[in-house]
Design an enzyme around this catalytic site. Structure first.
Site, PDB file in Angstrom:
ATOM      1  N   GLY A  69       0.825  -1.199   0.000  1.00 30.89           N
ATOM      2  CA  GLY A  69       0.000   0.000   0.000  1.00 30.89           C
ATOM      3  C   GLY A  69       0.861   1.251   0.000  1.00 30.89           C
ATOM      4  O   GLY A  69       2.066   1.211   0.260  1.00 30.89           O
ATOM      5  N   CYS A  70       0.233   2.384  -0.305  1.00 31.49           N
ATOM      6  CA  CYS A  70       0.991   3.631  -0.406  1.00 31.49           C
ATOM      7  C   CYS A  70       1.504   4.089   0.955  1.00 31.49           C
ATOM      8  O   CYS A  70       2.691   4.409   1.107  1.00 31.49           O
ATOM      9  CB  CYS A  70       0.156   4.719  -1.077  1.00 31.49           C
ATOM     10  N   TYR A  71       0.635   4.127   1.956  1.00 32.26           N
ATOM     11  CA  TYR A  71       1.102   4.534   3.291  1.00 32.26           C
ATOM     12  C   TYR A  71       2.197   3.604   3.801  1.00 32.26           C
ATOM     13  O   TYR A  71       3.223   4.077   4.306  1.00 32.26           O
ATOM     14  CB  TYR A  71      -0.062   4.557   4.280  1.00 32.26           C
TER      15      TYR A  71
ATOM     16  N   THR B 137       4.353   1.859   2.150  1.00 29.65           N
ATOM     17  CA  THR B 137       5.598   2.091   1.416  1.00 29.65           C
ATOM     18  C   THR B 137       6.342   3.315   1.960  1.00 29.65           C
ATOM     19  O   THR B 137       7.531   3.253   2.276  1.00 29.65           O
ATOM     20  CB  THR B 137       5.290   2.289  -0.082  1.00 29.65           C
ATOM     21  N   ALA B 138       5.610   4.420   2.067  1.00 23.71           N
ATOM     22  CA  ALA B 138       6.263   5.659   2.513  1.00 23.71           C
ATOM     23  C   ALA B 138       6.707   5.575   3.964  1.00 23.71           C
ATOM     24  O   ALA B 138       7.704   6.195   4.358  1.00 23.71           O
ATOM     25  CB  ALA B 138       5.311   6.842   2.323  1.00 23.71           C
TER      26      ALA B 138
END
Lengths: 344, 344, 344, 344
Positions: free
Chosen positions: A152-154, A156-157
């Site tokens: 997911g994006c969150y 990953t970051a």
């Protein structure tokens, strides 16, 4: 090689299409979508460049998922919603390399999936085979994977700067993650809450603490539960900014570990004490990471480290990382198709 | 009554002008500005309504600060930068009620001011007399103050939900404040970093940890140093959203203390577990406060409380609170001139 | 080949840098700037990709214009303001191919330049040699030019669909051009009017009728004075949308002329009766052109044709077209370095 | 007096609610909505101020339209879609003053309604009785009307500066109207095209020429067909900017007519040769009007006049004008509840 995209008309699917359309190794690219099946691609996605449409590499008509699965080619990207994704991909799992951008294969702990998604993890017999596609951490496993669960994006970051610090954190001390997301992170959905008039010049937290599904995904990777994760919606089309405040035993050792983890990584960019800006990663696969040390700011006089990381939620947070996973899996240059200058 | 504004052409000064132009108790309103002195007000601030301009209550021409100080009337609002503010107001301090929107009189601890602002606190003999104008906390002192130091925007949004919880916090545990600010919070300055093209669709942290001057102001009110304060710029014209993660000994007692502090307050609006949105306070003096409990999420198994507070940085964060301070000081209805529906 | 950029830290210069950094024919790229001379390029322009910075093709330090002009290489791009541009380039005019993005060499009619820019056209002896770099119209002259005057953004978006229709217009009938521009069109300048807080959620016309300098540039190309040109600022970072209403003798002949002029052009995209959207050209060198016929809507019963054209003001409106001019001039593939997918 | 709103949860209805909640003459205000019937008002519209909710003037629960029509009170505002609006209001037409914000009663020419809306004008027997509620033009008729057809947003912004010029226009010469609209002008609808990610940093024309329904409404008021009307969507939440280029026989006479029509009007603000900005009318009922003369720019050497007008599409373009109509109809001060400072 031939690549197929399921869910090609959502934001993630459209971005996959754009990246893959000029990827040097992809000679045939098939777009499929439930809603747009049968329509000319140029009409279903009018923003594609004339050069891409004229290249002869893209299927001129959007296929239905069923048609697309008849011959998915070498790699199948699924940008379908969770649940639907695993079920739709099931017939080709094990036969074609599948890169799934949904949550369906991201969890080893079925209980976590169940409490976050309200259902058992689908396609149980493939769960064990899936590799979590956080490229910089699991590169070796990805090379041999037939099923890659794109993060997911969150997560990953959050995880890319945080995982290298795990051995240096004060055990049990809360990890406080505050994250800002662009609106495309919520998908291309016909809902009032995503209208321009609702989101411009507006900001709010949502699903604070541990309510967001991505909190479960991050916690799975951290292997613990000291996470406090509060996401926010801000007026960005694409972009994600994560600020993580952790207690470390010794800041300089922790910073060394971070530097070392980023060294040689083509997409990880350290900005030192200068906080990263989302515009500098917009339209790119970069993760820009800054950090601030507050000496002896912790509960017992430990140091505090503030990590700040910026990605484009549709690139490194979704389609870009998916292509990076493809590059790793097929032995291509890891940056193939992914080097691009950011927005000004 | 007669009111005078110093610095009437910056964003805060312009907002003061708008609020005071229709305030039921202000019969004469004088605008002054170094840069615009001598110009017709209608030209210096072309957004003023024709009704306000025709009301006969506003000075038709912008005065210089020196002219304005000859007869400042009953109350002087200073929206000048720190340093300049105290020096300019000095001649009338003690003679007229001064509401200073700069940082010059916000600190009792001179060392803090010095390290944050790089100079000694100006006008030393008046420092003791100044009251910190956080209305809901210091209302009784404000009633009798001749010099009111209007709080900063970040401190206002952070402290109003946090101060009532102080007795309930785990001593020494880090207070993690992540804040988002609209761009007007940085003032009306001719700098590249505030251009539309730099800020639209962009977000970044700045001055993380303890570098921001407002961290010192918050710490002064908290009386301790366990604060980690990371502000962010996001694409909002007006608005501020603060997310504060704290460790409390018992969440339900802490929530009761918050509820009790907000009870009966006309501008404090509890939204419960629904995170507040900045648009719902845009153009108003409200503070909307939500909260989330994460049971036993803390270092030693304590509860975690996440506070989310939204204000308009130019209203409750600056001009609105300044007028609220005037209302308290002069015995007017505390909401006079400040009741207004928010943006949609 | 070696290319040099004057004014590399403005928006146009930064975009030139990004496009040329990955151009297949440019092996050496020098950035110069008055303000940033001597600073590391990675610091002067922190948004450049790590891949570009590590490529070895970019000068690691920003040069002063004087240093840069010592050896400008094969092509010199000037993104300096008018007046300064011609004067700075003068020493190398005739020795190096110069692509000037200012207005200094765009006019053959010195009177027009004078009334628009308030000064005589600079470097008079080179004026005759300059070719107006509207690629699709003057391609043959550009192939042999040593001095190319890159057109303005408004003229580019207006003229490309309009010039093919000139023979079909009702002589003397007003040509009504309404245009919307992104804020980067005004440059990277420290002025209040370009601040985020002034431009977000705001729109206005400026310099209506014939007051804008680009009205003179368009009129020069049209060869007449029936132009009414009203530009507007809208909240876009990059983007330009021009709506042109003209009276034609016969709509279907006029539409044929438009279609024919766009045929085979790699960057001109006809969208038919679907109005173009600026996001579909954002970050690309495309011109998207739509049109609407209103039969017998004119003064004397003639047909009306409404042209709608969209470009990215920093690409086809500035840096992109400049590189297209370089490609034409040096015999490269005209699309080299310029094929890129748009923003979603 | 008592007022009732049909369609209170759309953008126009929400704005009516906000304006009327603090209107000095409205003592009882009922909100109704098909979708939100039965829900507490504070929950259906969480942005309402605590002061409004506590005032005792608003119905605490949203009613269904049927319930609301049982006793609509002195005035009924309908913010329902066309077709539904006339049908829903039919039972009370003639018994209660109805201010209809839909198009249902705006046309005298049934053929125009039919071609624009694809159906016969509804409730035929009331069509004759309806007064077109363009306040500044039809004030006298409005005073006695029982059914007021509130004008569309584009027609309001276009017609107020244009109608006074009608006698001065060159007959038959095209009237070229280019208009920009904020996104709320399209309503609160669950459609992809209105999502934040589709509209931010994007602009496009739509329904150019004569395709937009409001072109028919404007033409009805102009009494002729020389209109070319091209609306555009730009990234504004609220706001509308209309640029109208007309050929006049003599510019100074025409400008006098415009000045004279605006003289004494509380909401019409002339800005002379300074083009108006939408932010200066945001949140207000003002129409700001600028103009530019291009002498002898017309087909036969006539003068050209460019009119620029700015409104807030939800205020003067919808809810604000509806309340102005109520004020006129009931003999209140025409500005009651409508004087408010604009956004900065």
């Amino acid at each position: 090689m031939k690549a197929t995209i399921l869910g090609a008309t959502g934001y993630t699917g459209m971005m996959l299409l754009r990246i893959l359309a000029s990827h040097p190794e992809v000679k045939c690219l098939v777009a499929s979508s439930r809603g747009a099946a049968g329509r000319p691609l140029a009409e279903a996605d009018p923003g594609l460049s004339p050069a891409a449409l004229a290249s002869g590499r893209l299927s001129p008509v959007v296929l239905s998922p069923a048609e697309a699965l008849e011959d998915p080619g070498d790699v199948l990207f699924s940008a379908l919603p969770h649940g639907a994704s695993a079920e739709t991909c099931a017939p080709v799992l094990g036969r074609t390399v599948v890169i799934d951008l949904s949550a369906d294969f991201r969890f080893r702990d079925a209980g976590r999936y169940r409490s976050a998604y309200g259902a058992d993890p689908p396609q149980a017999r493939f769960q064990e085979k899936a590799v979590y596609g956080l490229c910089e951490r699991y590169r070796e496993s990805i090379r041999h994977a037939s099923l890659i669960a794109n993060p997911g994006c969150y997560p990953t970051a959050t995880l890319l700067p945080l995982l290298p610090l795990l051995p240096h954190l004060l055990p049990g001390a809360p990890i406080v993650v505050n994250a800002l997301s662009g609106i495309t992170g919520a998908g291309k959905k016909e809902v009032i809450n995503l209208l321009y008039a609702e989101r411009t010049e507006n900001a709010n937290a949502y699903n604070p603490g541990r309510r967001h599904r991505h909190a479960a995904e991050i916690a799975e990777q951290l292997g613990g539960e000291t996470l406090l994760f509060t996401p926010h919606l801000v007026p960005l089309k694409q972009g994600m900014l994560v600020t993580t405040t952790v207690t470390v035993r010794d800041a300089s050792t922790a910073v060394d570990a971070l530097d070392s983890a980023c060294s040689g990584e083509p997409f990880l960019v350290l900005t030192g004490e200068t906080p990263p800006e989302t515009r500098h990663v917009r339209g790119t696969n970069q993760v820009r990471i800054g950090r601030e040390v507050v000496a002896k700011g912790g509960y017992g006089g430990e140091d505090i480290l503030i990590l700040m990381s910026a990605i484009d939620n549709l690139w490194k947070g979704a389609a870009g990382q998916a292509v990076q996973n493809m590059n790793i899996r097929f032995g291509f240059d890891e940056t193939a198709g992914l080097l691009r200058e950011a927005d000004l």
